[in-house]
Design an enzyme around this catalytic site. Structure first.
Site, PDB file in Angstrom:
ATOM      1  N   HIS A  21     -16.838   4.820   7.882  1.00 47.02           N
ATOM      2  CA  HIS A  21     -15.387   4.477   7.400  1.00 47.02           C
ATOM      3  C   HIS A  21     -15.339   3.921   6.003  1.00 47.02           C
ATOM      4  O   HIS A  21     -14.649   4.228   5.081  1.00 47.02           O
ATOM      5  CB  HIS A  21     -14.589   4.163   8.459  1.00 47.02           C
ATOM      6  CG  HIS A  21     -13.282   3.843   7.963  1.00 47.02           C
ATOM      7  ND1 HIS A  21     -12.547   4.844   7.923  1.00 47.02           N
ATOM      8  CD2 HIS A  21     -12.619   2.746   7.468  1.00 47.02           C
ATOM      9  CE1 HIS A  21     -11.086   4.364   7.366  1.00 47.02           C
ATOM     10  NE2 HIS A  21     -11.204   3.074   7.330  1.00 47.02           N
ATOM     11  N   GLU A  22     -16.096   2.720   6.039  1.00 46.97           N
ATOM     12  CA  GLU A  22     -15.838   1.771   4.718  1.00 46.97           C
ATOM     13  C   GLU A  22     -16.266   2.367   3.642  1.00 46.97           C
ATOM     14  O   GLU A  22     -15.834   2.002   2.495  1.00 46.97           O
ATOM     15  CB  GLU A  22     -16.678   0.173   4.997  1.00 46.97           C
ATOM     16  CG  GLU A  22     -16.303  -0.395   6.082  1.00 46.97           C
ATOM     17  CD  GLU A  22     -14.813  -0.822   5.981  1.00 46.97           C
ATOM     18  OE1 GLU A  22     -14.621  -1.393   5.089  1.00 46.97           O
ATOM     19  OE2 GLU A  22     -13.980  -1.141   6.729  1.00 46.97           O
ATOM     20  N   SER A  23     -17.400   3.193   3.695  1.00 43.31           N
ATOM     21  CA  SER A  23     -17.876   3.568   2.320  1.00 43.31           C
ATOM     22  C   SER A  23     -17.513   5.368   2.082  1.00 43.31           C
ATOM     23  O   SER A  23     -17.948   6.141   1.188  1.00 43.31           O
ATOM     24  CB  SER A  23     -19.415   3.775   2.256  1.00 43.31           C
ATOM     25  OG  SER A  23     -19.846   4.563   3.232  1.00 43.31           O
TER      26      SER A  23
END
Length: 145
Positions: A21-23
């Site tokens: 999700h973050e990247s």
């Protein structure tokens, strides 16, 4: 993951889901936004002009803020505070993510399945929780077989 003792399917699934999700599925190791939104954020240690842009999210976990860059620097022996761009390099970024994970006690939360609290400790809230949970379920399914 070995460095951070992320060795069980439950820990691995939670870690990979958060990084996905973050990247944006490991496509972006630097936040697309300018970082201007972090300018003057004392809670992140951004106290000097330009800190918001300088210490914006980087690496697969999107490390953010001077305080976090300084702590990661000390823990890993890499001067990310002086050279924050290094956190976006693959060889450093994954070590930063593993350090962040262990420094927040996230293995213990993964062990009891508290994915929501893992998200809060990484994100500071629940941004993208539904998508993170999709990644988590998918990773658990693959890693549990």
């Amino acid at each position: 993951m070995v460095e951070a003792d992320i060795l069980t399917p439950q820990r691995q699934a939670a870690f990979l889901a958060q990084l996905a999700h973050e990247s944006a599925e490991l496509r972006f190791f630097e936040e697309l936004a300018t970082g201007e939104a972090y300018e003057g954020r004392h809670d992140l240690g951004n106290t000097k002009p330009g800190d918001g842009r300088r210490y914006k999210g980087r690496g697969p976990i999107q490390l953010t803020g001077r305080t976090n860059y300084r702590a990661a620097s000390r823990a890993l022996g890499i001067d990310l505070e002086a050279d924050p761009q290094r956190a976006a390099d693959v060889d450093v970024g994954f070590r930063v993510a593993a350090w962040f994970w262990t420094s927040r006690g996230l293995n213990a939360l993964a062990d009891v399945g508290d994915f929501r609290e893992i998200t809060r400790r990484i994100n500071g809230g629940f941004n993208g929780l539904a998508q993170r949970e999709v990644y988590y379920r998918r990773a658990l399914e693959v890693l549990s077989h």
